[in-house]
Design a protein around this motif. Sequence first.
Motif, short mmCIF file in Angstrom:
data_model
loop_
_atom_site.label_atom_id
_atom_site.label_comp_id
_atom_site.label_asym_id
_atom_site.label_seq_id
_atom_site.Cartn_x
_atom_site.Cartn_y
_atom_site.Cartn_z
N UNK A 76 15.44 36.24 -38.53
CA UNK A 76 13.76 35.92 -38.35
C UNK A 76 13.43 37.65 -38.39
N UNK A 77 13.92 38.07 -39.38
CA UNK A 77 13.39 39.58 -39.09
C UNK A 77 11.69 39.70 -39.88
N UNK A 78 11.36 40.72 -39.92
CA UNK A 78 9.78 40.57 -40.44
C UNK A 78 9.96 42.83 -40.33
N UNK A 79 8.74 43.27 -41.13
CA UNK A 79 8.54 44.79 -41.21
C UNK A 79 7.09 44.69 -41.13
N UNK A 80 6.50 45.74 -40.60
CA UNK A 80 5.35 46.35 -41.11
C UNK A 80 4.61 47.41 -40.53
N UNK A 105 -1.11 32.84 -51.20
CA UNK A 105 -1.65 33.94 -50.53
C UNK A 105 -1.40 33.88 -48.90
N UNK A 106 -0.91 34.58 -48.78
CA UNK A 106 -0.47 34.71 -46.66
C UNK A 106 -1.44 36.26 -46.56
N UNK A 107 -1.78 35.28 -45.74
CA UNK A 107 -2.89 36.91 -45.52
C UNK A 107 -2.32 37.64 -44.23
N UNK A 108 -3.00 38.95 -44.67
CA UNK A 108 -2.24 40.13 -43.10
C UNK A 108 -2.98 40.38 -42.75
N UNK A 109 -2.93 41.24 -41.51
CA UNK A 109 -3.97 42.47 -41.26
C UNK A 109 -3.04 43.79 -41.54
N UNK A 110 -2.24 44.02 -42.67
CA UNK A 110 -1.44 44.61 -42.71
C UNK A 110 -0.27 44.61 -43.58
N UNK A 111 0.67 45.63 -43.83
CA UNK A 111 0.98 46.00 -45.00
C UNK A 111 2.35 45.10 -44.32
N UNK A 112 3.03 44.28 -44.87
CA UNK A 112 3.86 43.12 -43.90
C UNK A 112 5.56 43.02 -44.77
N UNK A 113 5.59 42.58 -44.97
CA UNK A 113 7.26 41.39 -45.47
C UNK A 113 8.28 40.89 -44.01
N UNK A 114 8.30 39.43 -44.23
CA UNK A 114 8.92 38.75 -43.05
C UNK A 114 10.31 37.90 -44.11
N UNK A 115 11.15 37.98 -43.48
CA UNK A 115 12.18 37.34 -44.32
C UNK A 115 12.06 35.64 -44.47
N UNK A 121 16.30 48.71 -43.47
CA UNK A 121 17.01 48.62 -42.67
C UNK A 121 17.04 49.15 -41.34
N UNK A 122 15.72 48.76 -40.93
CA UNK A 122 15.38 48.65 -39.41
C UNK A 122 15.61 47.49 -38.78
N UNK A 123 15.85 47.08 -37.32
CA UNK A 123 16.39 46.35 -36.83
C UNK A 123 15.28 45.11 -36.93
#
Length: 143
Positions: free
Chosen positions: A106-110, A52-62, A98-100
């Motif tokens: 090292x991209x991520x998106x939340x 488990x990786x705990x996050x404060x919001x919906x998150x994806x990370x390469x 598709x977001x920058x």
Amino acid sequence: MAKLPGEAIEVINRNALVSLALTRGYIAFLPVYDGGVDFILYNESTNDVQKVQLKSRWTIDTKYQGRGIVVAFPDRGCWYLVPHDELVRMADGYGFTAQTSWTKPGGAYSYAPLSKRMVEDLKPYRFERLEVVTERAAVEASE
């Protein structure tokens, strides 16, 4: 009330999620070293292990891709525990990949709060509300 430091918030959130996981037969283990896994959930009856990786919001990370990590996050009082690579698949359908911020090295998106579509897509990964679980535990303890 004073604002809680980030470390305290993480402990509170981890304990909330562990409480919810207990209702599904899981026990929690804390790694000595956090190399991208905040804690491990294990269900002895099913032999299921969740990193488990705990996050404060919906998150994806390469950095979590292809590692069998599940992402745990709250949204409007509900907790979700979702395989990271499934979140990436969903993100592709939402246009997030598709977001920058995702496509750069090292991209991520939340994203927060969840859209109606996301809430529906994530329904199989949603836990009961914490207050329902704690109330049930309090009633059962008094019986």
